[in-house]
Design a protein around this motif. Structure first.
Motif, short mmCIF file in Angstrom:
data_model
loop_
_atom_site.label_atom_id
_atom_site.label_comp_id
_atom_site.label_asym_id
_atom_site.label_seq_id
_atom_site.Cartn_x
_atom_site.Cartn_y
_atom_site.Cartn_z
N ALA A 1 32.64 41.29 42.20
CA ALA A 1 33.42 42.69 42.06
C ALA A 1 32.76 43.78 43.14
N THR A 2 31.45 43.58 43.14
CA THR A 2 30.93 44.51 43.95
C THR A 2 31.15 44.22 45.62
N ILE A 3 31.19 42.94 45.81
CA ILE A 3 31.43 42.53 47.17
C ILE A 3 32.80 42.95 47.68
N LEU A 4 33.93 42.65 46.73
CA LEU A 4 35.25 42.92 46.86
C LEU A 4 35.26 44.66 46.96
N ALA A 5 34.67 45.38 46.39
CA ALA A 5 34.52 46.91 46.71
C ALA A 5 33.91 47.11 48.14
N LEU A 6 32.92 46.47 48.26
CA LEU A 6 32.10 46.72 49.71
C LEU A 6 33.26 46.27 50.81
N GLY B 1 39.11 45.01 39.68
CA GLY B 1 39.20 45.29 38.26
C GLY B 1 39.54 43.68 37.50
N TRP B 2 40.23 42.94 38.04
CA TRP B 2 40.53 41.74 37.47
C TRP B 2 39.17 40.96 37.68
N THR B 3 38.62 40.96 38.59
CA THR B 3 37.08 40.15 38.65
C THR B 3 36.14 40.69 38.08
N ALA B 4 35.99 42.00 37.95
CA ALA B 4 34.82 42.58 36.97
C ALA B 4 35.17 42.23 35.62
N ALA B 5 36.45 42.01 35.11
CA ALA B 5 36.60 41.47 33.56
C ALA B 5 36.66 40.08 33.58
N SER B 6 36.98 39.18 34.57
CA SER B 6 37.02 37.70 34.31
C SER B 6 35.85 37.07 34.91
N GLY B 7 35.22 37.71 35.97
CA GLY B 7 33.94 37.15 36.41
C GLY B 7 34.32 36.17 37.71
N SER B 8 35.54 36.08 38.09
CA SER B 8 35.92 35.27 39.18
C SER B 8 37.09 35.67 39.86
N SER C 1 40.57 34.80 40.91
CA SER C 1 41.45 33.47 40.34
C SER C 1 42.88 33.86 40.81
N ALA C 2 43.96 33.21 40.48
CA ALA C 2 45.35 33.18 40.83
C ALA C 2 46.07 34.58 40.27
N GLY C 3 45.73 34.76 39.05
CA GLY C 3 46.22 35.97 38.60
C GLY C 3 45.53 37.24 39.30
N GLY C 4 44.41 37.29 39.66
CA GLY C 4 44.00 38.22 40.49
C GLY C 4 44.52 38.56 41.68
N TRP C 5 44.89 37.45 42.46
CA TRP C 5 45.28 37.40 43.85
C TRP C 5 47.03 37.72 43.75
N VAL C 6 47.66 37.53 42.72
CA VAL C 6 48.89 37.75 42.66
C VAL C 6 49.05 39.46 42.45
N LEU C 7 48.26 40.06 41.53
CA LEU C 7 47.88 41.48 41.55
C LEU C 7 48.00 42.11 42.95
N PHE C 8 47.00 41.41 43.72
CA PHE C 8 46.52 41.89 45.15
C PHE C 8 48.01 41.85 45.94
N ALA C 9 48.57 40.53 45.92
CA ALA C 9 49.76 40.57 46.63
C ALA C 9 50.83 41.55 46.16
N ILE C 10 51.24 41.82 44.87
CA ILE C 10 52.16 42.78 44.75
C ILE C 10 52.00 44.24 45.39
N VAL C 11 50.44 44.56 45.17
CA VAL C 11 50.24 45.92 45.69
C VAL C 11 50.34 45.97 47.15
N PHE C 12 49.85 44.78 47.75
CA PHE C 12 50.00 44.85 49.33
C PHE C 12 51.34 44.89 49.60
N LEU C 13 52.28 44.14 49.16
CA LEU C 13 53.71 44.23 49.82
C LEU C 13 54.39 45.33 49.27
N TRP C 14 54.22 46.04 48.33
CA TRP C 14 54.72 47.38 47.91
C TRP C 14 54.19 48.39 48.92
#
Length: 300
Positions: free
Chosen positions: A127-132, A167-174, A176-189
């Protein structure tokens, strides 16, 4: 994490907190940072298998918000000259002279570093690397690119879409597909949302020398096509939370209805390219995002 106006009226009225503390708060773009808080909190909630613990969740959201706020401050340090040229940004603390450049730079670096430290101490390394990555992409790639290429809009959508994944990665520790889906929704929006803004403020962007699509192609054909393309792609992508098990069938139908409504607004904008159509798309996109997050969470 791109700058979003409070509204799209012909005259922009900016309500600012008063005093020096208020000026520093304004530098963090609190309206925009609210989106970061909301999407990172939603990502954390959805990434937790059971009910989330509130303290770790608050720490992860606060860390993400501090990084985003620091990026916003440092972005304004870099763009203070062009901000002074645009009607909607010339009263910001830096071009208006209410905060010194060095003070703003130190403040931005301090809260960004504080956010990264908080994530590293309370969440996890990924999560820290993603924030960076969010910070670096926004400041080193997107911010200077804005002055050179219309493609910067797509690049800027990457750090703008990373908070829910953090946020997804901070909670789940990895990651994963669910987190990437959330990313894709906000990216396209972000693309139809920002194309509407770019059309409404094309004169401001032109004065500042930003080569946005409505500036380099004043007829707006490609602007409308981009808004429609990404809004259309958002429809099937917004259904993926159901397919990956993040949300249930009720969410599926709500997401489909919301996606088709947003696509219809984008189609109207692409066809007419009027102020009214752009304003409708802008406000429609603002309504769309919180509704789809609420539906996703309630049907989790």
């Amino acid at each position: 994490m791109k700058d979003t106006p409070a509204h799209a009226a012909s005259v922009t009225i900016v309500a600012r907190p008063s005093g020096q503390i208020g000026d520093y708060i304004e530098l963090t773009k609190p309206r925009l940072n609210f989106l970061v808080v909301a999407t990172s909190a939603a990502g954390y909630y959805l990434g937790t298998p059971a009910a989330p613990h509130l303290v770790p969740m608050a720490q992860a959201v606060a860390g993400t918000a501090l990084v985003a706020g620091g990026a916003a401050v440092l972005n304004q340090v870099y763009e203070r000259d062009t901000d002074a040229l645009m009607r909607r940004t010339r009263t910001r603390p830096l071009p208006d002279g209410r905060v010194g450049v060095n003070d703003a730079r130190i403040f931005g670096l301090a809260i960004a570093l504080g956010g990264l430290t908080l994530l590293a101490a309370t969440a996890n390394l990924t999560a820290t690397i993603l924030a960076l990555v969010t910070l670096v992409t926004y400041l080193i790639v997107y911010t200077p690119m804005k002055r050179r290429s219309a493609t910067a809009t797509l690049v800027g959508a990457i750090p703008g879409a990373l908070p829910p994944l953090i946020g997804w990665t901070a909670a789940s520790g990895s990651v994963s597909a669910g987190g990437w889906v959330l990313f894709a929704i906000v990216f396209l929006w972000q693309i139809p949302h920002f194309m509407a803004i770019a059309w409404l403020y094309r004169d401001d962007y032109s004065k500042a020398g930003f080569p946005m699509l409505p500036v380099i192609e004043p007829d707006g054909v490609r602007t409308g096509r981009q808004a429609l393309l990404y809004a259309t792609c958002l429809v099937p992508v917004s259904l993926l939370p159901f397919l990956v098990g993040t949300s249930g069938a009720a969410y599926l139908w709500i997401a489909l209805a919301l996606g088709l409504a947003l696509a219809a607004l984008a189609l109207r904008f692409a066809a007419h390219r009027t102020e009214a159509a752009a304003r409708a798309l802008f406000f429609g996109s603002i309504v769309y995002l919180p509704l789809i997050w609420v539906a996703m969470i309630l049907d989790h």
